[in-house]
Design a protein around this motif. Structure first.
Motif, PDB file in Angstrom:
ATOM      1  N   PRO A  62       0.809  -1.193   0.030  1.00  0.00           N
ATOM      2  CA  PRO A  62       0.025   0.036   0.117  1.00  0.00           C
ATOM      3  C   PRO A  62       0.909   1.222   0.072  1.00  0.00           C
ATOM      4  CG  PRO A  62       0.088  -0.884   2.082  1.00  0.00           C
ATOM      5  CD  PRO A  62       0.749  -1.959   1.124  1.00  0.00           C
ATOM      6  N   HIS A  63       0.525   2.189  -0.723  1.00  0.00           N
ATOM      7  CA  HIS A  63       0.945   3.641  -0.670  1.00  0.00           C
ATOM      8  C   HIS A  63       0.308   4.404   0.187  1.00  0.00           C
ATOM      9  CE1 HIS A  63       2.119   7.481  -3.130  1.00  0.00           C
ATOM     10  NE2 HIS A  63       2.603   7.450  -1.994  1.00  0.00           N
ATOM     11  N   VAL A  64       0.837   4.947   1.296  1.00  0.00           N
ATOM     12  CA  VAL A  64       0.498   5.285   2.543  1.00  0.00           C
ATOM     13  C   VAL A  64       0.717   6.600   2.590  1.00  0.00           C
ATOM     14  CG1 VAL A  64      -0.048   5.268   4.828  1.00  0.00           C
ATOM     15  CG2 VAL A  64       0.146   3.153   3.633  1.00  0.00           C
ATOM     16  N   ILE A  65      -0.008   7.747   2.892  1.00  0.00           N
ATOM     17  CA  ILE A  65       0.555   8.979   3.462  1.00  0.00           C
ATOM     18  C   ILE A  65      -0.122   9.398   4.865  1.00  0.00           C
ATOM     19  CG2 ILE A  65       0.573  11.526   3.110  1.00  0.00           C
ATOM     20  CD1 ILE A  65       0.231  10.912   0.048  1.00  0.00           C
ATOM     21  N   ILE A  66       0.888   9.893   5.680  1.00  0.00           N
ATOM     22  CA  ILE A  66       0.297  10.154   6.966  1.00  0.00           C
ATOM     23  C   ILE A  66       0.775  11.520   7.266  1.00  0.00           C
ATOM     24  CG2 ILE A  66       0.779   9.678   9.581  1.00  0.00           C
ATOM     25  CD1 ILE A  66       1.153   6.703   8.828  1.00  0.00           C
ATOM     26  N   ARG A  67      -0.165  12.495   7.859  1.00  0.00           N
ATOM     27  CA  ARG A  67       0.112  13.927   7.815  1.00  0.00           C
ATOM     28  C   ARG A  67      -0.232  14.104   9.555  1.00  0.00           C
ATOM     29  NH1 ARG A  67      -2.797  13.381   3.218  1.00  0.00           N
ATOM     30  NH2 ARG A  67      -1.607  14.180   1.283  1.00  0.00           N
ATOM     31  N   ASP A  68       0.607  15.322   9.855  1.00  0.00           N
ATOM     32  CA  ASP A  68       0.277  15.696  11.068  1.00  0.00           C
ATOM     33  C   ASP A  68      -0.979  16.453  11.139  1.00  0.00           C
ATOM     34  OD1 ASP A  68       0.944  18.118  10.095  1.00  0.00           O
ATOM     35  OD2 ASP A  68       2.902  18.037  10.941  1.00  0.00           O
ATOM     36  N   GLY A  69      -1.284  17.103  12.546  1.00  0.00           N
ATOM     37  CA  GLY A  69      -2.603  17.694  12.485  1.00  0.00           C
ATOM     38  C   GLY A  69      -2.733  19.229  11.743  1.00  0.00           C
ATOM     39  N   PRO A 105       7.637   8.984  11.147  1.00  0.00           N
ATOM     40  CA  PRO A 105       9.023   9.551  11.481  1.00  0.00           C
ATOM     41  C   PRO A 105       8.489  11.018  12.265  1.00  0.00           C
ATOM     42  CG  PRO A 105       8.653   8.724   9.265  1.00  0.00           C
ATOM     43  CD  PRO A 105       7.517   8.536   9.878  1.00  0.00           C
ATOM     44  N   GLY A 106       9.316  11.471  12.989  1.00  0.00           N
ATOM     45  CA  GLY A 106       8.822  12.742  13.717  1.00  0.00           C
ATOM     46  C   GLY A 106       8.141  12.820  14.723  1.00  0.00           C
ATOM     47  N   THR A 107       7.859  11.391  15.247  1.00  0.00           N
ATOM     48  CA  THR A 107       6.974  11.102  16.266  1.00  0.00           C
ATOM     49  C   THR A 107       7.578  10.034  17.027  1.00  0.00           C
ATOM     50  OG1 THR A 107       5.399   9.614  15.424  1.00  0.00           O
ATOM     51  CG2 THR A 107       5.064  11.876  14.786  1.00  0.00           C
ATOM     52  N   ASP A 108       7.032   9.555  18.178  1.00  0.00           N
ATOM     53  CA  ASP A 108       7.431   8.347  18.780  1.00  0.00           C
ATOM     54  C   ASP A 108       6.332   7.430  18.882  1.00  0.00           C
ATOM     55  OD1 ASP A 108       5.642   9.705  20.367  1.00  0.00           O
ATOM     56  OD2 ASP A 108       6.768   9.671  22.281  1.00  0.00           O
ATOM     57  N   ARG A 109       5.484   7.370  17.895  1.00  0.00           N
ATOM     58  CA  ARG A 109       4.406   6.782  17.666  1.00  0.00           C
ATOM     59  C   ARG A 109       4.514   5.528  16.732  1.00  0.00           C
ATOM     60  NH1 ARG A 109      -0.894  10.552  17.365  1.00  0.00           N
ATOM     61  NH2 ARG A 109      -1.846   8.714  17.679  1.00  0.00           N
ATOM     62  N   THR A 110       4.063   4.251  17.350  1.00  0.00           N
ATOM     63  CA  THR A 110       4.394   3.217  16.275  1.00  0.00           C
ATOM     64  C   THR A 110       3.123   2.482  15.997  1.00  0.00           C
ATOM     65  OG1 THR A 110       6.640   2.867  17.273  1.00  0.00           O
ATOM     66  CG2 THR A 110       5.655   0.734  16.364  1.00  0.00           C
ATOM     67  N   MET A 111       2.842   2.165  15.120  1.00  0.00           N
ATOM     68  CA  MET A 111       1.550   1.425  14.648  1.00  0.00           C
ATOM     69  C   MET A 111       1.717   0.357  13.691  1.00  0.00           C
ATOM     70  SD  MET A 111      -0.559   4.581  12.801  1.00  0.00           S
ATOM     71  CE  MET A 111      -0.504   5.534  14.232  1.00  0.00           C
ATOM     72  N   GLN A 130      -3.846   1.226  25.247  1.00  0.00           N
ATOM     73  CA  GLN A 130      -5.411   1.294  25.728  1.00  0.00           C
ATOM     74  C   GLN A 130      -5.895   2.900  25.607  1.00  0.00           C
ATOM     75  OE1 GLN A 130      -7.033  -1.210  26.712  1.00  0.00           O
ATOM     76  NE2 GLN A 130      -5.291  -2.640  26.358  1.00  0.00           N
ATOM     77  N   ASP A 131      -4.790   3.723  25.140  1.00  0.00           N
ATOM     78  CA  ASP A 131      -5.255   5.176  25.006  1.00  0.00           C
ATOM     79  C   ASP A 131      -6.549   5.370  24.289  1.00  0.00           C
ATOM     80  OD1 ASP A 131      -5.322   7.739  24.168  1.00  0.00           O
ATOM     81  OD2 ASP A 131      -3.205   7.929  24.447  1.00  0.00           O
ATOM     82  N   PRO A 132      -7.537   5.955  24.596  1.00  0.00           N
ATOM     83  CA  PRO A 132      -8.529   6.082  23.915  1.00  0.00           C
ATOM     84  C   PRO A 132      -8.461   6.685  22.551  1.00  0.00           C
ATOM     85  CG  PRO A 132      -8.527   7.650  25.824  1.00  0.00           C
ATOM     86  CD  PRO A 132      -7.467   6.677  26.065  1.00  0.00           C
ATOM     87  N   GLY A 186      -7.929   4.845  -1.778  1.00  0.00           N
ATOM     88  CA  GLY A 186      -8.387   6.087  -2.307  1.00  0.00           C
ATOM     89  C   GLY A 186      -8.810   7.021  -1.374  1.00  0.00           C
ATOM     90  N   GLN A 187      -8.960   6.474  -0.129  1.00  0.00           N
ATOM     91  CA  GLN A 187      -9.816   7.324   0.694  1.00  0.00           C
ATOM     92  C   GLN A 187      -8.830   7.902   1.890  1.00  0.00           C
ATOM     93  OE1 GLN A 187     -13.690   6.316   2.243  1.00  0.00           O
ATOM     94  NE2 GLN A 187     -14.361   5.768   0.071  1.00  0.00           N
ATOM     95  N   ARG A 188      -9.408   9.114   2.580  1.00  0.00           N
ATOM     96  CA  ARG A 188      -8.423   9.518   3.896  1.00  0.00           C
ATOM     97  C   ARG A 188      -9.347   9.875   4.822  1.00  0.00           C
ATOM     98  NH1 ARG A 188      -6.289  15.291   1.719  1.00  0.00           N
ATOM     99  NH2 ARG A 188      -5.631  14.162  -0.026  1.00  0.00           N
ATOM    100  N   ALA A 189      -8.683   9.774   6.073  1.00  0.00           N
ATOM    101  CA  ALA A 189      -9.522  10.017   7.329  1.00  0.00           C
ATOM    102  C   ALA A 189      -8.334  10.349   8.357  1.00  0.00           C
ATOM    103  CB  ALA A 189     -10.249   8.628   7.643  1.00  0.00           C
ATOM    104  N   GLY A 190      -9.007  11.000   9.384  1.00  0.00           N
ATOM    105  CA  GLY A 190      -8.304  11.377  10.580  1.00  0.00           C
ATOM    106  C   GLY A 190      -8.429  10.599  11.591  1.00  0.00           C
ATOM    107  N   ALA A 191      -7.484  10.285  12.567  1.00  0.00           N
ATOM    108  CA  ALA A 191      -7.759   9.704  13.884  1.00  0.00           C
ATOM    109  C   ALA A 191      -6.573   9.837  14.495  1.00  0.00           C
ATOM    110  CB  ALA A 191      -8.021   8.134  13.608  1.00  0.00           C
ATOM    111  N   GLY A 192      -6.711  10.096  15.948  1.00  0.00           N
ATOM    112  CA  GLY A 192      -5.571  10.067  16.917  1.00  0.00           C
ATOM    113  C   GLY A 192      -4.617  11.414  16.617  1.00  0.00           C
ATOM    114  N   GLY A 193      -5.250  12.494  15.958  1.00  0.00           N
ATOM    115  CA  GLY A 193      -4.420  13.696  15.849  1.00  0.00           C
ATOM    116  C   GLY A 193      -3.708  13.383  14.355  1.00  0.00           C
ATOM    117  N   LEU A 194      -4.038  12.539  13.724  1.00  0.00           N
ATOM    118  CA  LEU A 194      -2.992  12.523  12.507  1.00  0.00           C
ATOM    119  C   LEU A 194      -3.911  12.009  11.235  1.00  0.00           C
ATOM    120  CD1 LEU A 194      -0.531  10.102  13.575  1.00  0.00           C
ATOM    121  CD2 LEU A 194       0.008  12.359  13.638  1.00  0.00           C
ATOM    122  N   GLY A 195      -3.514  12.633  10.255  1.00  0.00           N
ATOM    123  CA  GLY A 195      -4.353  12.536   8.962  1.00  0.00           C
ATOM    124  C   GLY A 195      -3.625  11.192   8.105  1.00  0.00           C
TER     125      GLY A 195
END
Lengths: 231, 581
Positions: free
Chosen positions: B319-326, B353-359, B381-383, B393-402
């Motif tokens: 998958p080609h993925v783009i992750i953006r900040d807030g 990259p640029g965060t300490d978040r792993t998923m 367990q963080d809400p 082809g779609q995008r969405a936001g969650a956890g302060g990220l796009g």
């Protein structure tokens, strides 16, 4: 002016000589067509067998004196003709080694010999080589010799592979394929296990596979066959 | 008298019943030859219209049965009868070969039967004809004798006739012959037909064809194990060229051919320009660009234990993925190589990259459509932890990220069951196999060997091989790069291409060329060489012409012209009359 030919009084001019003719007897009506058919078939056969002069022809490999040899009677422990079969004397051969020397199989009598037919293009052979290398390292001190008979490949290709895979045992090249033919190696790899008196003890077609540790080697089918010829 | 007639009838009946004569009559019949030709044409049509058993299947009973099962869907109850009749293997059926053989015999017998009479008319033509022939000939004219009775002879000679003149009293007789040898044209055509059939039989019984799939830098044998004529083909280099739209323009390979331990030919083969050696032709038949050369070395001995050029014939989703900040800034824009298998999902763990978040990001088939959706799963367990499923082809936001699932690409891959693992290491996630995936593959633009990474790249850079299943770590190797696991060292030697080489020997090629030449020559002679034979009887008052020509010639008109040219006052009328009397 020519002498006038006589004017025919009777008889029609043949305006259609290409029409079907009457039966002209068995020679002309049967034998002649058969001869023509035979001539055409013969010409086709000649072309097929000999090739056309303008077609680049490849000749089969010149054995150059290498290949199967008659086994000297004093080296035949069985009293029967040599044959690639269990309990029979191993057919003798003389082949060129990679360094330009020669190797004669019957000269190795007194040692247990594993003759392995292989080629670098054969993937099962490639997967088997590390096991032969490990087995040679394990059993050479006990009198094992491995003769790797490469099938009809060029020396450089074989030498590169031998060097890369660390094959320390003699590697010979069967340029004409006659030795493989003599040993009826219809598939490779084929391993022929020959005891110290030059008698075939077993033949195995296919790769010996497994891990390369010494412990694995000693538990393998390959080791059991080697130990049989070392006894 | 009656007795004699009865005896003659019996003799006639006996002749008709003579099997030799009956067979001879059959084979000298043009009608029979035409029936055979029609039969073979029909059989050929059948062989073209009906699916034919592939060469790779022929001779393998089980494979043929499987192939027939597939055909059963189309031909139903007719499948087995068709198979038994040879309709699925027309050109290898015995009845087809028998038809060809009968045609050869028929053409040969016809030719032999007609050769001598025709030869006789060429070598020993009838120079004088009965007087009645000038009144009965199929092509005949008469006109007033020109003032110069010898003018006709001159006209004939100018028109390339060979002329003989005879004199009897006041009457002059001419025999004129032009291109009489052209009557042999039909024999040349017949010989061509026989050679065509001979070529087909040579091809059928002695032809050789072998398909090889050879990686760059590797060798493959032409024949089975030990063959006195064994040859090996090494693909030194293989190249594909593509147009800007990615359509292939050309495949070519540099080959080295070996025989008897020697290199006997070094050449370049293309689709239309095969290499040739020893009567064999080496055609470039296919190209495959997704290969990798991998070496494994035992560090204890220093010896290689594995060196293979592997064809990566499977594909893995990427998958080609783009992750953006807030604020909309891009944190990551990448095509992911998926290396983990969790039930039906493929994924990989990514640190943004640029965060300490792993998923864990992966693809999972949608239950109803089978479409692959992108799954984002942030452990904990963080809400605000990300739990997201996105269609392509779609995008969405969650956890302060796009998050954006741009597209789903495919990476060349292969599962290798016999891959050497360091002692003590075991594969877990790939069911005992090692998965190889190659990203940044060079393919699809200009020349593949130019080194330009395109199409299925994950990011800019050289081809990268991901080796999954050797212990817990995924090895990502660039060309020439090595990594050690336990006692083994794994080296990715580089991307390799494969050439599909078809080796053919078909000596019928030469026969077919000769036959084609003969056929063209025969037809040319038959239709374009104007053979003529004319007899003339010139009396002081009238000139009579009779002659023979091919079926298509209007000899009567031509003879009228001859008379007109010779100066006959009324020959022009004959010239204007069309057709024969």
């Amino acid at each position: 002016m020519d002498e006038p030919p006589p004017t025919p009084e009777h008889g029609d001019v043949d305006e259609a000589p290409q029409r079907r003719r009457a039966w002209a007897g068995p020679w002309r009506s049967v034998v002649l067509p058969l001869v023509v058919v035979a001539a055409i078939v013969g010409a086709i056969w000649y072309i097929e067998a000999r090739g056309l002069p303008f077609v680049e022809s490849g000749s089969s490999a010149d054995s150059g004196g290498y290949g199967p040899l008659a086994l000297p009677p004093d080296r035949n422990a069985t009293g029967q003709d040599p044959s690639p079969a269990q309990g029979r004397a191993a057919p003798d051969f003389l082949l060129e080694t990679l360094d330009g020397g020669t190797l004669r199989l019957s000269d190795l009598q007194g040692k247990a010999v594993l003759v392995n037919f292989w080629a670098t293009w054969c993937r099962p052979c490639r997967s088997e080589v590390p096991h032969l290398v490990a087995a040679y390292e394990r059993y050479r001190q006990e009198g094992l010799e491995i003769v790797a008979v490469n099938l009809q490949e060029d020396k450089d290709t074989v030498a590169r592979f031998v060097d890369e895979f660390g094959m320390q045992f003699p590697v010979v090249i069967d340029r004409s394929g006659d030795v493989a033919e003599e040993y009826r190696a219809i598939g490779i790899p084929t391993s022929v296990f020959i005891d110290r008196s030059g008698v075939v003890r077993s033949i195995y077609t296919g790769p010996f596979v497994g891990q390369q540790s010494r412990q694995d080697i000693e538990e393998s089918d390959l080791a059991q066959r080697i130990e049989e010829i070392l006894r | 008298m009656a007795k004699a007639q009865t005896a003659r009838r019996w003799a006639q009946t006996a002749r008709e019943l003579d099997p030799l004569r009956a067979v001879w009559r059959l084979f000298t019949s043009v009608r029979w030859a035409l029936i055979l030709l029609a039969f073979l044409a029909l059989a050929g049509l059948l062989g073209v219209l009906l699916p034919q058993i592939p060469g790779t299947v022929r001779g393998d009973g089980a494979a043929v049965a499987d192939w027939l099962d597939v055909q059963r869907g189309k031909f139903g109850v007719f499948t087995d009868p068709f198979y038994r009749l040879g309709f699925f293997d027309v050109f290898h059926a015995r009845w087809f070969a028998a038809g060809l053989g009968l045609l050869v015999v028929s053409v040969t017998v016809c030719t032999a039967n007609r050769f001598f009479p025709i030869w006789r008319t060429i070598r020993h033509p009838r120079r004088r004809v009965p007087e009645t022939y000038f009144q009965r000939a199929h092509h005949r004219v008469e006109f007033a004798t020109p003032a110069d009775p010898l003018a006709l002879e001159g006209v004939l000679r100018r028109r390339r006739y060979r002329v003989e003149r005879f004199q009897e009293g006041e009457t002059t007789y001419l025999f004129a012959d032009r291109y009489s040898w052209a009557q042999l044209g039909t024999f040349v055509s017949h010989l061509a037909l026989i050679l065509f059939i001979g070529g087909a039989l040579v091809s059928k019984f002695t032809g050789f064809s072998e398909d090889m799939f050879v990686g760059e830098g590797t060798t493959a044998p032409v024949f089975a194990v030990s063959n006195p004529n064994q040859m090996q083909v090494r693909v030194v280099d293989t190249v594909a060229r593509f147009d800007p739209q990615g359509q292939p323009l050309d495949y070519r390979s540099e080959l080295a051919i070996y025989r008897g331990g020697e290199e006997v030919k070094h050449c370049t083969t293309t689709v239309n320009g095969p290499c040739a050696y020893g009567g064999y032709r080496f055609h470039q038949a296919a190209y495959f660009g997704f290969g990798a050369e991998l070496q494994v070395r035992d560090l204890r001995s220093g010896n290689a234990i594995y060196n293979e050029v592997l064809a990566l014939t499977d594909f893995m989703p990427a998958p080609h993925v783009i992750i953006r900040d807030g604020a909309g800034g891009t944190l990551m824009d990448a095509t992911l190589v998926l290396t983990d298998f969790v039930e039906t999902a493929y994924g990989t763990t990514v640190t943004i990259p640029g965060t300490d978040r792993t998923m864990w990001i992966g693809v999972r088939p949608d239950g109803s459509s089978g479409r692959l959706d992108l799954l984002f799963f942030e452990p904990g367990q963080d809400p605000d932890a990300v739990r997201l499923l996105l269609p392509e082809g779609q995008r969405a936001g969650a956890g302060g990220l796009g998050f954006e699932f741009v597209s789903l690409q495919r990476l060349p891959a292969s599962f290798e069951p016999d891959f050497p693992l360091p002692p003590g290491e075991a594969t877990d996630s790939t069911q005992g196999q090692v998965l190889l995936e190659m990203s940044n593959v060079v393919y699809g633009v200009e020349e593949t060997s130019s080194g330009k990474a395109v199409a299925v790249s994950t990011q800019s850079g050289p081809p990268t091989l991901s080796v999954v299943g050797i212990g817990p770590v995924v090895l990502n190797l660039e060309p020439g790069q090595a990594a050690s696991v336990g006692d083994y060292e794994y080296t990715f030697l580089g991307q390799r291409e494969f050439a599909g080489i078809k080796v053919k020997r078909d000596r019928s090629d030469n026969l077919i060329w000769v036959a084609t030449g003969l056929l063209l020559m025969g037809l040319g002679i038959t239709f374009y060489v104007p053979r003529r034979r004319v007899w003339a009887k010139i009396t002081p008052e009238r000139t009579y012409l009779a002659g023979m020509a091919g079926h298509l010639a209007n000899l009567r008109k031509e003879m009228g012209k001859l008379g007109a040219e010779a100066g006959s006052p009324d020959a022009a009328q004959e010239e204007e009359r069309d057709g024969s009397p």
